[in-house]
Design an enzyme around this catalytic site. Structure first.
Site, mmCIF file in Angstrom:
data_model
loop_
_atom_site.group_PDB
_atom_site.id
_atom_site.type_symbol
_atom_site.label_atom_id
_atom_site.label_comp_id
_atom_site.label_asym_id
_atom_site.label_seq_id
_atom_site.Cartn_x
_atom_site.Cartn_y
_atom_site.Cartn_z
ATOM 1 N N ASN A 1 30.414 -13.791 -11.389
ATOM 2 C CA ASN A 1 29.551 -13.012 -12.338
ATOM 3 C C ASN A 1 30.928 -12.275 -12.300
ATOM 4 O O ASN A 1 32.470 -12.683 -12.620
ATOM 5 C CB ASN A 1 28.846 -11.728 -11.602
ATOM 6 C CG ASN A 1 29.401 -11.017 -9.905
ATOM 7 O OD1 ASN A 1 30.567 -10.883 -9.698
ATOM 8 N ND2 ASN A 1 28.354 -10.815 -9.474
ATOM 9 N N GLY B 1 36.534 -12.376 -14.082
ATOM 10 C CA GLY B 1 37.147 -11.896 -12.781
ATOM 11 C C GLY B 1 38.040 -12.550 -12.395
ATOM 12 O O GLY B 1 38.523 -14.092 -12.965
ATOM 13 N N GLY C 1 23.881 -28.946 1.571
ATOM 14 C CA GLY C 1 23.387 -29.258 0.602
ATOM 15 C C GLY C 1 24.566 -28.794 -1.066
ATOM 16 O O GLY C 1 25.502 -28.595 -0.538
ATOM 17 N N GLU D 1 1.213 -0.688 -0.055
ATOM 18 C CA GLU D 1 0.030 0.022 0.392
ATOM 19 C C GLU D 1 1.220 1.255 0.086
ATOM 20 O O GLU D 1 0.726 2.381 -0.649
ATOM 21 C CB GLU D 1 -1.273 0.121 1.334
ATOM 22 C CG GLU D 1 -1.913 -0.880 1.308
ATOM 23 C CD GLU D 1 -3.001 -1.808 -0.050
ATOM 24 O OE1 GLU D 1 -3.064 -0.663 -0.983
ATOM 25 O OE2 GLU D 1 -2.925 -2.090 -0.426
#
Length: 487
Positions: free
Chosen positions: A359, A379, A352, A193
């Site tokens: 990136n 990189g 897990g 809202e």
């Protein structure tokens, strides 16, 4: 003419991730691909930028009609309504926000100010304010209203000569409105809202109480709560799964929208920020302390050397550090994203079997326990597989160039593997990558050189057929040509 649009129908199988090597990385890099002529579920797919513009299609801001990208200072208040029996919509049973509601509303306001150039200042209940908060309990005919949730008015909304802009109203009969909490629908309602009060519309032309709209009526495919908390529709429509939880703060497309209206807040989290476990964000929705406490957020970060720490989760995870990407974190699906223009440098997986994609920055990626797949991308990256059978993936010479080489810090001979299979795939040859004793200048030659004095192996590859190798990975530990490669 045959359509050139790529059509995708969202099913459970669309998001069954590959589990090993390059295929797992490629799946994650294309996870929730959007825009560019794609159709999903029979609807046009909008890019993040397109969606942000559509959510702000009314062009209303507190700075004026179509005045975009400018900072704004706004006031807000919690009126007591002692002398008001009816609001502008005819609702009655008006009441002041409780202390709990006020605290949650302020957190919602803060989450909008974090991402855009908006300054909020509280004023006393009796003073005029840009944004106001109030409860109602009965609808216009005087019935106790248990159907609606809340509503609000965009800036510059004029009705019967009254300026309603910034008014937000909440149905106190709803228990989540009365007692909002971080992962509860009530907190999302407050943030939603406030979004309207700042100038954001729903991602589609629908409103509560107007007919019976469904996801089938959306304008574009990404109109779900995976991409925007301004949406009415479940994230499951686009393959997400929030596990019954709700976002507390602006999501990926909401951030694009609000920054279009008021500009990006470039002072938010400019230091070295940790998200998830061990968080230093000071934001409840960006922090977790246990496997059972889930996170749903879009990261906005203006600088520093930053980390996604999801080390305390036990489920298999898929973590993508690229901007505008989605990750599967803590057993949920597509619940973490990164806003446009944001660089997160580091990621820590859990116990897990995780897939972690870096990136173009210098990333530090840590798989933790489990059989993990790590891909640094561009990189000079540091890769830590951790315990388990881990795979380190490379797909271009630029992933680990001699002048900015990656380091594999904890390679386990005979257990871990280095995946160079994409080079063979790209060359359309199963033996493009071939190991030699010395370089001759031929493309695809690979050489291992082990230095016993420092326990470091150099993996050098001549991808382009140059005079010298154009790919170099530094590996702590020994590597066996016969057992430790996927080519």
């Amino acid at each position: 003419m045959q359509s050139t649009k790529k059509a995708i129908e969202i099913t459970e199988s669309n998001f069954a991730a590959a589990t090993t090597g390059y295929d797992a990385v490629d799946d994650l890099l294309h996870y929730h691909e959007r825009g560019n002529g794609i159709q999903i579920n029979g609807k046009d797919s909008f890019s993040n930028e397109q969606a942000g513009l559509f959510i702000t299609r009314e062009n209303q801001t507190w700075n004026g009609y179509k005045v975009f990208g400018q900072p704004v200072k706004l006031t807000f208040s919690f009126p007591d309504y002692k002398f008001s029996s009816t609001n502008v919509a005819g609702d009655t049973g008006l009441s002041k926000f409780s202390a709990e509601q006020q605290q949650q509303a302020k957190l919602s306001l803060q989450s909008w100010a974090d991402v855009a150039n908006i300054t909020f200042t509280e004023v006393a209940a009796g003073q005029k304010a840009n944004i106001t908060f109030g409860n109602y309990s009965q609808d216009r005919p005087g019935h106790y209203d248990y159907g609606t949730q809340a509503y609000a008015f965009l800036p510059n909304t004029i009705w019967q000569g009254q300026d309603l802009g910034g008014q937000t109203w909440y149905n106190v009969n709803q228990s989540n409105v009365k007692h909002p909490a971080t992962e509860d629908y009530g907190r999302q309602t407050f943030t939603h809202e406030i979004g309207h009060a700042l100038g954001l519309s729903h991602p589609g032309d629908y409103n509560a109480g107007e007919g019976n709209p469904t996801y089938r009526d959306v304008t574009y495919a990404e109109d779900t709560r995976q991409f925007s908390l301004m949406s009415y529709w479940s994230e499951t429509n686009t393959g997400g799964d929030n596990g019954g939880h709700y976002a507390a703060a602006p999501l990926l497309d909401d951030i694009a929208a609000i920054q279009h209206l008021y500009g990006a807040n470039l002072s938010t989290r400019t230091g070295d920020t940790v998200y998830g476990f061990n968080s230093n964000t000071g934001r409840d929705f960006l922090s977790t302390t246990s496997n059972s406490q889930k996170v749903i957020f879009a990261a906005w970060d203006a600088g520093g050397n930053d980390t996604f720490d999801f080390s305390g989760y036990t489920a298999n995870q898929r973590i993508n550090l690229n901007e505008k990407s989605f990750s599967d974190v803590g057993g949920l699906k597509g619940n973490v994203s990164i806003a446009a223009g944001v660089t997160i440098e580091n990621a820590i997986g859990g116990s897990g079997n995780d897939v972690i994609v870096g990136n173009a920055a210098n990333n530090v990626l840590k798989g933790g326990a489990g059989n993990d797949v790590l891909f640094g991308g561009g990189g000079a990256d540091e890769l830590w597989g951790g315990a388990g059978k881990d795979i380190f993936v490379f797909s271009a010479a630029s992933d680990s160039a001699p002048g900015a080489s990656d380091w594999i810090r904890d390679f386990q001979k005979g257990i871990d593997k280095i995946d160079l299979s994409f080079f063979n795939k790209e060359a359309q040859s199963s033996d493009f990558i071939h190991f030699v004793d010395h370089f001759s200048g031929a493309a695809g030659e690979a050489l291992l050189s082990y230095n016993a004095s420092n326990n470091v192996t150099d993996l050098s590859v001549n991808i382009g057929g140059h005079q010298a190798p154009d790919f170099l990975v530094k590996i702590v530990g020994q590597v066996d040509v016969a057992t430790d490669f996927i080519v």
